[in-house]
Each structure stands twice: as structure tokens, then as C-alpha cells.
Design a protein around this motif. Sequence first.
Motif, short mmCIF file in Angstrom:
data_model
loop_
_atom_site.label_atom_id
_atom_site.label_comp_id
_atom_site.label_asym_id
_atom_site.label_seq_id
_atom_site.Cartn_x
_atom_site.Cartn_y
_atom_site.Cartn_z
N CYS A 78 -14.63 -2.89 2.48
CA CYS A 78 -13.17 -2.94 2.78
C CYS A 78 -12.55 -2.21 1.61
N SER A 79 -11.65 -1.94 2.49
CA SER A 79 -11.14 -1.04 1.45
C SER A 79 -10.39 -1.77 0.35
N GLY A 80 -9.82 -2.91 0.61
CA GLY A 80 -9.07 -3.66 -0.38
C GLY A 80 -9.24 -5.14 -0.14
N THR A 81 -8.96 -5.95 -1.18
CA THR A 81 -9.14 -7.38 -1.02
C THR A 81 -7.87 -8.15 -1.35
N SER A 82 -6.69 -7.50 -1.37
CA SER A 82 -5.46 -8.27 -1.53
C SER A 82 -5.29 -9.13 -0.29
N LEU A 83 -4.70 -10.29 -0.48
CA LEU A 83 -4.58 -11.23 0.63
C LEU A 83 -3.74 -10.66 1.76
N VAL A 84 -2.65 -9.94 1.45
CA VAL A 84 -1.83 -9.38 2.52
C VAL A 84 -2.60 -8.34 3.32
N ASP A 85 -3.45 -7.55 2.65
CA ASP A 85 -4.23 -6.56 3.39
C ASP A 85 -5.31 -7.20 4.24
N LEU A 86 -5.97 -8.23 3.71
CA LEU A 86 -6.96 -8.95 4.52
C LEU A 86 -6.30 -9.54 5.76
N ALA A 87 -5.14 -10.14 5.58
CA ALA A 87 -4.42 -10.73 6.71
C ALA A 87 -4.00 -9.66 7.71
N ALA A 88 -3.54 -8.50 7.20
CA ALA A 88 -3.09 -7.43 8.10
C ALA A 88 -4.25 -6.79 8.83
N MET A 89 -5.37 -6.57 8.15
CA MET A 89 -6.49 -5.86 8.76
C MET A 89 -7.28 -6.71 9.74
N PHE A 90 -7.48 -7.98 9.39
CA PHE A 90 -8.42 -8.79 10.16
C PHE A 90 -7.78 -9.96 10.91
N CYS A 91 -6.51 -10.26 10.63
CA CYS A 91 -5.91 -11.47 11.19
C CYS A 91 -4.59 -11.19 11.90
N ARG A 92 -4.32 -9.94 12.23
CA ARG A 92 -2.99 -9.60 12.75
C ARG A 92 -2.68 -10.24 14.10
N ASP A 93 -3.70 -10.67 14.84
CA ASP A 93 -3.46 -11.34 16.11
C ASP A 93 -3.38 -12.86 15.96
N CYS A 94 -3.44 -13.34 14.73
CA CYS A 94 -3.41 -14.78 14.49
C CYS A 94 -1.97 -15.27 14.34
N ASP A 95 -1.76 -16.54 14.62
CA ASP A 95 -0.46 -17.15 14.41
C ASP A 95 -0.24 -17.47 12.94
N LEU A 96 -1.32 -17.77 12.23
CA LEU A 96 -1.21 -18.30 10.88
C LEU A 96 -2.50 -18.01 10.12
N VAL A 97 -2.37 -17.71 8.84
CA VAL A 97 -3.52 -17.58 7.94
C VAL A 97 -3.45 -18.71 6.92
N LEU A 98 -4.53 -19.48 6.80
CA LEU A 98 -4.65 -20.49 5.75
C LEU A 98 -5.71 -20.01 4.78
N ALA A 99 -5.34 -19.86 3.52
CA ALA A 99 -6.24 -19.30 2.52
C ALA A 99 -6.54 -20.34 1.46
N GLU A 100 -7.80 -20.43 1.07
CA GLU A 100 -8.21 -21.34 0.00
C GLU A 100 -8.25 -20.56 -1.30
N GLY A 101 -7.48 -21.00 -2.27
CA GLY A 101 -7.42 -20.31 -3.55
C GLY A 101 -6.17 -19.45 -3.66
N TYR A 102 -6.30 -18.34 -4.38
CA TYR A 102 -5.18 -17.40 -4.60
C TYR A 102 -3.99 -18.09 -5.28
N LYS A 103 -4.29 -18.86 -6.33
CA LYS A 103 -3.22 -19.64 -6.97
C LYS A 103 -2.21 -18.76 -7.69
N GLN A 104 -2.57 -17.52 -8.03
CA GLN A 104 -1.63 -16.61 -8.70
C GLN A 104 -0.89 -15.71 -7.72
N SER A 105 -1.10 -15.88 -6.43
CA SER A 105 -0.50 -14.98 -5.44
C SER A 105 0.97 -15.32 -5.21
N ILE A 106 1.65 -14.44 -4.45
CA ILE A 106 3.06 -14.63 -4.15
C ILE A 106 3.28 -15.53 -2.93
N HIS A 107 2.23 -15.99 -2.29
CA HIS A 107 2.35 -16.77 -1.07
C HIS A 107 2.73 -18.22 -1.38
#
Length: 361
Positions: A78-107
Motif C-alpha cells: 500500500c501505498s500509505g498507512t495513514s488512517l484516512v487513506d486506509l479508510a478511503a482505499m479499503f473501507c469506502r463502502d462501510c458505514d463506520l470504521v472502528l480503529a484500535e490504537g492511533y492515540k495521536q491521530s486527529i480522529h
Amino acid sequence: MMVPPTLCVTGPSGSGKTHLLERLIARLSRQGLHVAGIKHCHHLDRVGSDKDSDRLGRAGARPVIAVADGAVEIRAACSGTSLVDLAAMFCRDCDLVLAEGYKQSIHDKIRLAGPGRPVQLPTTAGRIDRDDTDSLAAWVTDWLERRLALRSDLIGVVLTGGTSGRMGFDKSRLRIAGRSVLGSLCELLADRLGRVMIIGRRPAEGDVPACARWHPDDMPGGGPAGGIATALRIAAEGDRAMGVCIVACDMPLLRGDLLDYLLAGRSSSADRGQATAVVNPRTGRLETLLAVYEPQARRYIESAMETSDAAAGKKPSVWKCLGAAGVRRLDVPDALADQLANVNTPQELEAIRLPTEANGM
């Protein structure tokens, strides 16, 4: 690419993050929501049936993505591992993304402390017993509905125009603590609004998430008004005209709570006029470049620019372009005022960089 609403679950090792996510994903899936699970870890799990990511999959998450430094493992799909890109590339048909970790993220984050202690919800939402899955699922459902309502008719935009004359280098290349300020702002807007574009200078390769789309300014030299008009033109090209949430590329302290304040303030008014903007409590000024512009503002801005002296090098004021068309004012609480700081000189950059990097931001 559309970024679905994303919520993180954070806490120290052994605090029960995966167990909570298992129960929450299963409950939300039974409600008919399509939930994706993303796990941030120091290394990918060893093969075996006890993997935390396998547990999320058995609970109903589709897809499940495990992320470690330099590697991404996607299951159930992959080309990138930022959470927004992972959500956009692989989860765009989902209603919701629940992520474990990423305590320093903007989410937004659900935070766990030690075993048995209540779950801390984002900002002032309060606490819920970690074993009360029904109440926690109800809170997440309400959070999701609010987030979808705020993003339903808006696109996020970062403006990267201007000469950066006082700075001495292109402000869209600003970095603090090794991170691109432009990239961080794009991630913030993508998370809150689902879509983000950059208007003006082309971003440096690798500085912004892959989900951000770059467009040149239709009116280079026209100042912020030209960039806003360009953004509104592009936002009108779909099935329906969208408004734009504008942010300047030189606002390194902007966080989700101030952006949420702007979006909620705009959403709360039935009569939105042409724009909604925050008022800086320390200067009393409306902030042109932290504001939402409605689709109808475009004709006022373009008309004013056509009759202005922009061609002679004079940049028309955005607020003068809108004139009496109506701007909704939001007074910013003083506690959030620091986030309005922008950077125009090397001295201002250093004044922001030193305390920010010292605090690990």
C-alpha cells in the motif's frame, strides 16, 4: 475518495481495547451497520486463531486491516498507512470504521484506562461503563448520525495560494515535528467531511494523504477570493452543488474541536446566508480562511472579482465580495482561540514550533 466516519479506541496494553471492540462491532453489525475494523500494532500478528485482528473479523468487521510499521495486512475483503487513506482505499463502502490504537491521530477517540474503569468518551460526552455494550453502541450510533449530518453537503478545502513573501519559502511546505502541516490539515478535513481537496500550489509528493485531490487556482493572483471561487466551482460539478469548508494551509494548531464548533454552528442555523465564519476573540475579526461558504456565495465572489481591480494586482476582500449577502458570525470561545494562529514569518513559525514539539504534538 470518500473517507467514512472513523472512531478510534485507545488505551494502554491490556486495557481491553480488542475485547471492547469485539462486543461493539457485533452489536453494531446486528443493527445493520457495515463496520470495518483497523488495528494499529507494533508488528503484525503471528499466524494463529488468537489474533486480535481475527477476533474483530469474527465479531463482524468487514474488512479487517492490521497495520504495522512498513506493512499492511488486509483480511476479508500500500501505498500509505495513514488512517484516512486506509479508510478511503479499503473501507469506502462501510458505514463506520472502528480503529484500535492511533492515540495521536486527529480522529475522535473512546479511551480506556485500567481494567474495570469506565470508558471515556470524546470531549465532554462523559463516561460509560465498559461492560454496558448497549449504551456504548447507542452513543456510537448517535455520534455517527451527527457526523453524517455535518458532512452531508460539504467538501473540505485547504488553500495553498499566496506568495509567502514574508515567510521566504512556500508556506504549503511547512513542517512541525517532522510532519507536514498541509498533510495534517488534509487528514483533519477528510476525517470530518469525508472529502478534501487542495486549491492553489501543487503539494509536495508524499506530504498529503492520497485521498486529497489537488486543483490549480482558476484565478491565480486573485488572493483567497479566487481560491474560494475555484473551490465552489469544483464543488458544483457533481449531482448537486456542495458548500466548501475553507482552511488556510498555514494554521498548524487547528484541531477537531474548533472545526467541529464551526460545522455545528453552521448546521444549527436555518438561514445560513452565504457563509459562516468564526470570529477571533482576540482581534474581533471574522476569519476568512476558517469558514464555510455556501454554493450561492460563488456568484457574489465571481461578480465582485470581475468588477474589481484584481487584474491590476489588487486582491479583493472576500467579505467585500459577499457584501450584504449575509455572513453568519460565530464567536469562538477563548479556550479555542490559540488554534486560530497562522504562520506568516520564520519568527512566528519558531514561536509555534518550539512549544508544540516540546509537548510532543
